[in-house]
Design a protein around this motif. Structure first.
Motif, PDB file in Angstrom:
ATOM      1  N   UNK A  75       0.845  -1.193   0.000  1.00  0.00           N
ATOM      2  CA  UNK A  75       0.000   0.000   0.000  1.00  0.00           C
ATOM      3  C   UNK A  75       0.878   1.239   0.000  1.00  0.00           C
ATOM      4  N   UNK A  76       0.526   2.186  -0.859  1.00  0.00           N
ATOM      5  CA  UNK A  76       1.201   3.482  -0.909  1.00  0.00           C
ATOM      6  C   UNK A  76       0.233   4.538  -0.399  1.00  0.00           C
ATOM      7  N   UNK A  77       0.613   5.235   0.659  1.00  0.00           N
ATOM      8  CA  UNK A  77      -0.220   6.293   1.234  1.00  0.00           C
ATOM      9  C   UNK A  77       0.257   7.632   0.676  1.00  0.00           C
ATOM     10  N   UNK A  78      -0.623   8.383   0.018  1.00  0.00           N
ATOM     11  CA  UNK A  78      -0.153   9.559  -0.721  1.00  0.00           C
ATOM     12  C   UNK A  78       0.011  10.837   0.089  1.00  0.00           C
ATOM     13  N   UNK A  79      -0.640  10.927   1.253  1.00  0.00           N
ATOM     14  CA  UNK A  79      -0.683  12.204   1.952  1.00  0.00           C
ATOM     15  C   UNK A  79       0.027  12.146   3.304  1.00  0.00           C
ATOM     16  N   UNK A  80       0.571  13.281   3.693  1.00  0.00           N
ATOM     17  CA  UNK A  80       1.171  13.424   5.011  1.00  0.00           C
ATOM     18  C   UNK A  80       0.167  13.949   6.014  1.00  0.00           C
ATOM     19  N   UNK A  81       0.633  14.284   7.202  1.00  0.00           N
ATOM     20  CA  UNK A  81      -0.264  14.651   8.297  1.00  0.00           C
ATOM     21  C   UNK A  81      -0.934  16.009   8.113  1.00  0.00           C
ATOM     22  N   UNK A  82      -0.578  16.743   7.066  1.00  0.00           N
ATOM     23  CA  UNK A  82      -1.281  17.988   6.790  1.00  0.00           C
ATOM     24  C   UNK A  82      -2.761  17.724   6.490  1.00  0.00           C
ATOM     25  N   UNK A  83      -3.080  16.499   6.048  1.00  0.00           N
ATOM     26  CA  UNK A  83      -4.478  16.147   5.796  1.00  0.00           C
ATOM     27  C   UNK A  83      -5.303  16.205   7.075  1.00  0.00           C
ATOM     28  N   UNK A  84      -4.685  15.888   8.224  1.00  0.00           N
ATOM     29  CA  UNK A  84      -5.399  15.951   9.504  1.00  0.00           C
ATOM     30  C   UNK A  84      -5.745  17.395   9.836  1.00  0.00           C
ATOM     31  N   UNK A  85      -4.834  18.311   9.555  1.00  0.00           N
ATOM     32  CA  UNK A  85      -5.060  19.714   9.885  1.00  0.00           C
ATOM     33  C   UNK A  85      -6.225  20.304   9.111  1.00  0.00           C
ATOM     34  N   UNK A  86      -6.561  19.714   7.961  1.00  0.00           N
ATOM     35  CA  UNK A  86      -7.624  20.245   7.115  1.00  0.00           C
ATOM     36  C   UNK A  86      -8.953  19.524   7.303  1.00  0.00           C
ATOM     37  N   UNK A  87      -8.984  18.474   8.130  1.00  0.00           N
ATOM     38  CA  UNK A  87     -10.126  17.567   8.160  1.00  0.00           C
ATOM     39  C   UNK A  87     -11.215  17.991   9.135  1.00  0.00           C
ATOM     40  N   UNK A  88     -12.467  17.686   8.750  1.00  0.00           N
ATOM     41  CA  UNK A  88     -13.611  17.838   9.647  1.00  0.00           C
ATOM     42  C   UNK A  88     -13.786  16.594  10.514  1.00  0.00           C
ATOM     43  N   UNK A  89     -13.437  15.444   9.955  1.00  0.00           N
ATOM     44  CA  UNK A  89     -13.448  14.169  10.680  1.00  0.00           C
ATOM     45  C   UNK A  89     -12.093  13.507  10.519  1.00  0.00           C
ATOM     46  N   UNK A  90     -11.546  13.016  11.628  1.00  0.00           N
ATOM     47  CA  UNK A  90     -10.263  12.306  11.601  1.00  0.00           C
ATOM     48  C   UNK A  90     -10.516  10.891  12.093  1.00  0.00           C
ATOM     49  N   UNK A  91     -10.145   9.900  11.276  1.00  0.00           N
ATOM     50  CA  UNK A  91     -10.458   8.507  11.583  1.00  0.00           C
ATOM     51  C   UNK A  91      -9.176   7.686  11.539  1.00  0.00           C
ATOM     52  N   UNK A  92      -8.821   7.052  12.665  1.00  0.00           N
ATOM     53  CA  UNK A  92      -7.624   6.207  12.750  1.00  0.00           C
ATOM     54  C   UNK A  92      -8.038   4.756  12.534  1.00  0.00           C
ATOM     55  N   UNK A  93      -7.399   4.093  11.584  1.00  0.00           N
ATOM     56  CA  UNK A  93      -7.766   2.705  11.291  1.00  0.00           C
ATOM     57  C   UNK A  93      -6.895   1.733  12.076  1.00  0.00           C
ATOM     58  N   UNK A  94      -7.227   0.453  11.974  1.00  0.00           N
ATOM     59  CA  UNK A  94      -6.573  -0.578  12.766  1.00  0.00           C
ATOM     60  C   UNK A  94      -5.120  -0.790  12.385  1.00  0.00           C
ATOM     61  N   UNK A  95      -4.344  -1.202  13.377  1.00  0.00           N
ATOM     62  CA  UNK A  95      -2.923  -1.468  13.176  1.00  0.00           C
ATOM     63  C   UNK A  95      -2.535  -2.685  13.991  1.00  0.00           C
ATOM     64  N   UNK A  96      -1.577  -3.437  13.493  1.00  0.00           N
ATOM     65  CA  UNK A  96      -1.092  -4.592  14.246  1.00  0.00           C
ATOM     66  C   UNK A  96      -0.236  -4.161  15.426  1.00  0.00           C
ATOM     67  N   UNK A  97       0.246  -2.933  15.383  1.00  0.00           N
ATOM     68  CA  UNK A  97       1.073  -2.425  16.476  1.00  0.00           C
ATOM     69  C   UNK A  97       0.208  -1.646  17.453  1.00  0.00           C
ATOM     70  N   UNK A  98       0.253  -2.067  18.717  1.00  0.00           N
ATOM     71  CA  UNK A  98      -0.479  -1.323  19.748  1.00  0.00           C
ATOM     72  C   UNK A  98       0.500  -0.705  20.742  1.00  0.00           C
ATOM     73  N   UNK A  99       1.783  -0.668  20.333  1.00  0.00           N
ATOM     74  CA  UNK A  99       2.790   0.007  21.149  1.00  0.00           C
ATOM     75  C   UNK A  99       2.660   1.507  20.905  1.00  0.00           C
ATOM     76  N   UNK A 100       3.634   2.257  21.376  1.00  0.00           N
ATOM     77  CA  UNK A 100       3.550   3.706  21.245  1.00  0.00           C
ATOM     78  C   UNK A 100       3.561   4.117  19.779  1.00  0.00           C
TER      79      UNK A 100
END
Length: 361
Positions: free
Chosen positions: A93-118
């Motif tokens: 998977x190639x993710x095209x955007x950096x965290x600037x997308x969060x700064x512009x968002x009305x809704x921010x949604x974090x999806x699942x990850x196999x890592x639950x560490x920090x």
């Protein structure tokens, strides 16, 4: 504060069949008006190694929602380091955007990850900033661990994939974990269980933003047979065996549910449903819980409310006529159940979500 819940006694399919609001779902009226001008911006945060299925859900649901033929949402998938990211499987998977997308968002949604560490501190900082400015924060599956690390679940109710619910509760004692819920809507933060529960959560957000007609249109595009409320259990009871039910193995009540959906205006009873299914009322209740995760009467009430909401949004029928067409019989009954479920009267719901009819050619 815990999420708002209320309940009422049940004595008929329309007038109280388990009419309580699902646990962890707040009434629409308790929030600011959901509509806004322009396209609603959604930032989907990928925390590697990501669960690829979870990552596709927001784009599938929000990307299918339309208002008057135009997209209702703009979805951007982002991560701390744009480019190829690790997944839990063999997909690349190639993710095209950096965290600037969060700064512009009305809704921010974090999806699942196999890592639950920090998680990456850059992601946590961006999430805190978004929450501070009032963005709607949400997670799918183990994305709840990331919201919790950012401190955004402290004092709130939340859920996650049931296998990890105990770990979430142990690691973050300030979070009230509801391990069996499909999804939890606790005001500024929303969380869901794993996999398909993420679809339920996203549909819930679409319905909160734009009403039942838009959300149900998305559900139909996704080939989902019915709306599932957040209070439904993640794990359904063990299906009954042929010996228990007196029927052949693998039999389903799908035909009976379809039959009932075509007759919502009629005063259907448990006996009517059982007769159509060819089983006793006791067996009907047991098998319905095994297949649908709820009682027949609660399911029937939910379907009536969904149809009523669509009619309020898309027609000019009086509240009395909407009530009659959906099996509530009286406007008072519909008003009571709509208030219990979403915190709005029929007239208020129509004023909030009704859309003008398209112009005639």
């Amino acid at each position: 504060m815990p999420p708002t819940t209320r309940s009422a006694p049940a004595d008929s399919p329309a007038d109280g069949a388990a009419a309580s609001r699902p646990a962890g779902v707040r009434p629409i009226a308790s929030r600011p008006a959901a509509r806004s001008t322009g396209v609603h911006r959604v930032a989907v945060v990928a925390v590697p190694p990501v669960t690829a299925f979870d990552l596709t859900i927001p784009d599938l649901v929000f990307g299918s929602a339309e208002l008057d033929g135009a997209p209702a949402y703009r979805v951007r998938i982002c991560t701390a380091e744009p480019g190829p990211i690790a997944t839990t499987g063999s997909l690349r998977i190639v993710v095209p955007h950096g965290l600037e997308a969060i700064a512009e968002a009305d809704t921010v949604l974090v999806t699942g990850s196999a890592s639950r560490a920090d998680a990456d501190e850059r992601i946590l900082a961006a999430l805190r900033t978004a929450a501070d400015r009032g963005a709607r924060m949400a997670s799918i599956c183990t994305g709840a661990f990331v919201l919790a690390q950012a401190g955004l679940l402290d004092g709130h109710s939340a859920t996650t994939y049931w296998v990890q619910a105990g770990a979430l509760e142990h690691r973050f004692p300030k979070v009230r974990v509801l391990p069996h819920a499909l999804f939890v809507d606790d005001g500024p933060v929303l969380t869901s269980a794993g996999l398909t529960a993420g679809i339920d959560l996203c549909l819930h957000m679409v319905r909160t933003d734009h009403g039942a007609a838009v959300a149900n249109a998305v559900a139909r595009l996704a080939a989902l047979s019915e709306v599932r409320e957040g209070g439904r259990a993640q794990l359904l009871p063990t299906p009954v065996t042929a010996a228990d039910s007196g029927s052949t193995a693998g039999s389903s009540l799908a035909a009976t549910r379809a039959w009932a959906l075509a007759r919502l205006a009629e005063p259907l009873t448990l006996a009517d449903l059982a007769a159509h299914a060819g089983v006793s009322v006791r067996t009907l209740n047991r098998r319905f819980r095994a297949e649908a995760g709820t009682t027949p009467l609660h399911w029937l009430l939910t379907q009536r409310l969904e149809q009523a909401r669509e009619l309020l949004e898309s027609t000019e029928l009086t509240v009395d006529r909407v009530a009659a067409r959906t099996g509530f019989v009286t406007a008072d009954s519909l008003r009571r159940h709509l208030l219990l479920r979403i915190g709005m009267t029929p007239r208020a719901y129509r004023a909030h979500f009704a859309r003008p009819a398209p112009p005639r050619p």
